[in-house]
Design a protein around this motif. Structure first.
Motif, mmCIF file in Angstrom:
data_model
loop_
_atom_site.group_PDB
_atom_site.id
_atom_site.type_symbol
_atom_site.label_atom_id
_atom_site.label_comp_id
_atom_site.label_asym_id
_atom_site.label_seq_id
_atom_site.Cartn_x
_atom_site.Cartn_y
_atom_site.Cartn_z
ATOM 1 N N PRO A 1 1.489 4.292 -4.575
ATOM 2 C CA PRO A 1 1.487 5.574 -5.305
ATOM 3 C C PRO A 1 2.719 5.762 -6.186
ATOM 4 O O PRO A 1 2.613 6.187 -7.336
ATOM 5 C CB PRO A 1 1.449 6.611 -4.175
ATOM 6 N N ALA A 2 3.904 5.422 -5.646
ATOM 7 C CA ALA A 2 5.131 5.554 -6.432
ATOM 8 C C ALA A 2 5.128 4.589 -7.613
ATOM 9 O O ALA A 2 5.552 4.938 -8.727
ATOM 10 C CB ALA A 2 6.349 5.312 -5.554
ATOM 11 N N ALA A 3 4.658 3.364 -7.379
ATOM 12 C CA ALA A 3 4.611 2.369 -8.464
ATOM 13 C C ALA A 3 3.667 2.810 -9.572
ATOM 14 O O ALA A 3 3.954 2.628 -10.762
ATOM 15 C CB ALA A 3 4.182 1.016 -7.899
ATOM 16 N N ILE A 4 2.536 3.389 -9.206
ATOM 17 C CA ILE A 4 1.584 3.883 -10.215
ATOM 18 C C ILE A 4 2.189 5.017 -11.023
ATOM 19 O O ILE A 4 2.053 5.066 -12.257
ATOM 20 C CB ILE A 4 0.269 4.331 -9.520
ATOM 21 N N ILE B 1 0.839 -1.206 0.000
ATOM 22 C CA ILE B 1 0.000 0.000 0.000
ATOM 23 C C ILE B 1 0.870 1.250 0.000
ATOM 24 O O ILE B 1 0.577 2.233 -0.697
ATOM 25 C CB ILE B 1 -0.939 0.003 1.229
ATOM 26 N N LEU B 2 1.972 1.216 0.746
ATOM 27 C CA LEU B 2 2.844 2.377 0.844
ATOM 28 C C LEU B 2 3.583 2.659 -0.469
ATOM 29 O O LEU B 2 3.802 3.817 -0.817
ATOM 30 C CB LEU B 2 3.855 2.171 1.981
ATOM 31 N N ILE B 3 3.965 1.595 -1.186
ATOM 32 C CA ILE B 3 4.705 1.808 -2.439
ATOM 33 C C ILE B 3 3.774 1.947 -3.645
ATOM 34 O O ILE B 3 4.239 2.268 -4.744
ATOM 35 C CB ILE B 3 5.699 0.661 -2.702
#
Length: 299
Positions: A17-20, A13-15
């Protein structure tokens, strides 16, 4: 069980936004660019058929005019990248050791050394264009006033001088990166190594060769690869200062790809050039890494 499940899901869940963001702004454009290279895709045409590897065959045909222009741009890009790296490394490493010596006034210099790096490339290119202007440029005026050049001298009259002017601007922007990274690494060097070398009676060159250089080599290598990628793909400084001129003598791959896409409206040709340029850049990095590993093993 619920707590364990939350602990497993939380990192994703934390990564997310960056992955998107990476997927949308990096992965998708790369895949789309690769896809376009297999089509005859032009904004001036209605039909955009699949042509397979035909676009790549075109750029590897020795008699094709587009291929000749592209490989000439590849040669200029390599010259541009190599020249920038060599000069930026020499100045940057030299400035780092100068700051490390803690001479009088070094604290003030540390405050200003980052300014060229934080300025946008467009601003740097525009400022240097003004300073090198043949009519009102301060650098041109100084050269003429000291009679180092004739009164008709212009930095942008020939391809060699235009390339030299752009390299000067880019080096001025790039060398603080090397300076700060190397200086930060030098500040962590164990004092016992330096003192032991001094007790052995080493001179300045030996101290650099056998103590400082091995210590900063990994940091220097990382900086070189990063700067290589940035310089190889540089667009804005060259665009602002020369726009590829005169007579395409400073047209690098980035300038040529931009023209092919937005001036000639051939997105498939631009995509094909981008794929080839990326392959060349990646090949140089891989070969350099392999050579470095071989040298380290031999030592």
């Amino acid at each position: 069980m619920k707590k364990r499940l939350d602990q497993k899901i939380l990192p994703y869940i934390l990564i997310a936004p960056a992955a998107i963001m990476i997927a949308v702004f990096l992965v998708y454009p790369m895949v789309r660019n690769l896809t376009l290279s297999f089509y005859d895709y032009s904004l001036a045409k209605v039909n955009r058929p699949f042509v397979g590897l035909q676009n790549f065959k075109t750029f590897f045909s020795p008699e094709n005019q587009q291929a000749m222009r592209f490989w000439a741009a590849v040669k200029r890009t390599i010259i541009w990248t190599g020249s920038n790296l060599v000069v930026a490394i020499l100045i940057g490493v030299g400035a780092a050791f100068l700051l490390f010596s803690n001479f009088k006034g070094s604290s003030l210099l540390k405050s200003f050394v980052l300014i060229p790096w934080i300025l946008p490339s467009v601003i740097t290119g525009f400022i240097f264009s003004l300073m090198m202007n043949e009519r009102a440029g301060i650098i041109t005026w100084l050269l003429r006033s000291t009679h180092l050049v004739d009164q008709n001298f212009s930095f942008f009259a020939t391809g060699g001088l235009s390339m030299f002017a752009a390299i000067m601007a880019n080096v001025w922007r790039a060398f603080p990166f090397f300076t700060l990274m190397i200086y930060a690494k030098l500040c962590t060097i164990p004092t016992d190594q330096v003192e032991a070398a001094k007790l052995e009676g080493t001179n300045a060159f030996q101290m650099f060769r056998y103590v400082y250089l091995p210590f900063i080599s990994d940091t220097l290598s990382s900086c070189i690869f990063l700067c290589f990628i940035w310089t190889f793909n540089a667009y804005d400084i060259m665009k602002v200062m020369t726009n590829g001129g005169p007579a395409d003598s400073t047209t690098t791959m980035s300038i040529l790809i931009q023209r092919e896409a937005f001036q000639y409206r051939s997105l498939s040709n631009a995509a094909t050039m981008s794929v080839i340029a990326f392959t060349i850049m990646l090949s140089i990095i891989i070969v350099t890494r392999l050579v470095k590993k071989i040298i380290v093993r031999e030592k």
